[in-house]
Scaffold this motif. Sequence first.
Motif, PDB file in Angstrom:
ATOM      1  N   GLY A 133      29.766  44.134  56.296  1.00  0.00           N
ATOM      2  CA  GLY A 133      29.091  44.850  57.140  1.00  0.00           C
ATOM      3  C   GLY A 133      30.130  45.716  57.789  1.00  0.00           C
ATOM      4  O   GLY A 133      31.516  45.861  57.485  1.00  0.00           O
ATOM      5  N   ASP A 134      29.821  46.131  59.226  1.00  0.00           N
ATOM      6  CA  ASP A 134      30.749  47.047  59.775  1.00  0.00           C
ATOM      7  C   ASP A 134      31.645  46.377  60.685  1.00  0.00           C
ATOM      8  O   ASP A 134      32.435  46.823  61.258  1.00  0.00           O
ATOM      9  N   VAL A 135      31.845  44.889  60.797  1.00  0.00           N
ATOM     10  CA  VAL A 135      32.672  44.190  61.575  1.00  0.00           C
ATOM     11  C   VAL A 135      33.239  43.119  60.437  1.00  0.00           C
ATOM     12  O   VAL A 135      32.646  42.674  59.571  1.00  0.00           O
ATOM     13  N   ASP A 136      34.360  42.848  60.756  1.00  0.00           N
ATOM     14  CA  ASP A 136      35.215  41.825  59.942  1.00  0.00           C
ATOM     15  C   ASP A 136      34.942  40.437  60.647  1.00  0.00           C
ATOM     16  O   ASP A 136      34.596  39.448  59.635  1.00  0.00           O
ATOM     17  N   ASP A 152      40.199  45.988  67.005  1.00  0.00           N
ATOM     18  CA  ASP A 152      39.462  46.784  67.911  1.00  0.00           C
ATOM     19  C   ASP A 152      38.274  45.407  68.121  1.00  0.00           C
ATOM     20  O   ASP A 152      37.980  44.853  67.307  1.00  0.00           O
ATOM     21  N   THR A 153      37.531  45.485  69.372  1.00  0.00           N
ATOM     22  CA  THR A 153      36.606  44.526  69.810  1.00  0.00           C
ATOM     23  C   THR A 153      35.507  45.073  70.516  1.00  0.00           C
ATOM     24  O   THR A 153      35.791  46.305  71.097  1.00  0.00           O
ATOM     25  N   ASP A 154      34.275  44.522  70.280  1.00  0.00           N
ATOM     26  CA  ASP A 154      32.936  45.052  71.005  1.00  0.00           C
ATOM     27  C   ASP A 154      32.388  43.685  71.451  1.00  0.00           C
ATOM     28  O   ASP A 154      31.865  42.971  70.838  1.00  0.00           O
ATOM     29  N   THR A 155      32.337  43.894  72.780  1.00  0.00           N
ATOM     30  CA  THR A 155      31.629  42.405  73.278  1.00  0.00           C
ATOM     31  C   THR A 155      30.501  42.579  74.056  1.00  0.00           C
ATOM     32  O   THR A 155      30.051  43.686  74.538  1.00  0.00           O
ATOM     33  N   HIS A 156      29.478  41.715  73.428  1.00  0.00           N
ATOM     34  CA  HIS A 156      27.995  41.714  73.991  1.00  0.00           C
ATOM     35  C   HIS A 156      27.848  40.259  74.842  1.00  0.00           C
ATOM     36  O   HIS A 156      28.138  39.184  74.079  1.00  0.00           O
ATOM     37  N   ARG A 186      45.382  40.475  57.285  1.00  0.00           N
ATOM     38  CA  ARG A 186      45.389  39.306  58.364  1.00  0.00           C
ATOM     39  C   ARG A 186      44.074  38.837  58.779  1.00  0.00           C
ATOM     40  O   ARG A 186      43.868  38.015  59.833  1.00  0.00           O
ATOM     41  N   LEU A 187      42.908  39.173  58.123  1.00  0.00           N
ATOM     42  CA  LEU A 187      41.646  38.678  58.433  1.00  0.00           C
ATOM     43  C   LEU A 187      41.715  37.118  58.575  1.00  0.00           C
ATOM     44  O   LEU A 187      41.274  36.565  59.501  1.00  0.00           O
TER      45      LEU A 187
END
Length: 92
Positions: free
Chosen positions: A36-39, A68-72, A14-15
């Motif tokens: 890398g580590d994220v799509d 999953d998400t990681d917000t900065h 689904r990317l």
Amino acid sequence: MITAIVLIQTVADRLTEAAQEVADIDGVAEVYSCAGDVDLIAILRVTNHEDIADIVPGRINKVAGVLDTDTHIAFRSYSSQDTEATFSLGLE
């Protein structure tokens, strides 16, 4: 203007669709697919912190295929492009 960088994990099949759906969300300025580590990496540009709270858990996390998400949240930009624009007088 507040800039947030959202690192997104997706299911592999689904990317592409997830990337386009995230890109279509108001407040999302850009979406990059990457190795890398994220799509996906989404760049948000909004006027209020509350907008980030609405966009990430309320919209991005509900896109089919997002795991999953990681917000900065960015404090300051050090882009050479921003620096050049600041000192440009618009003269050729």
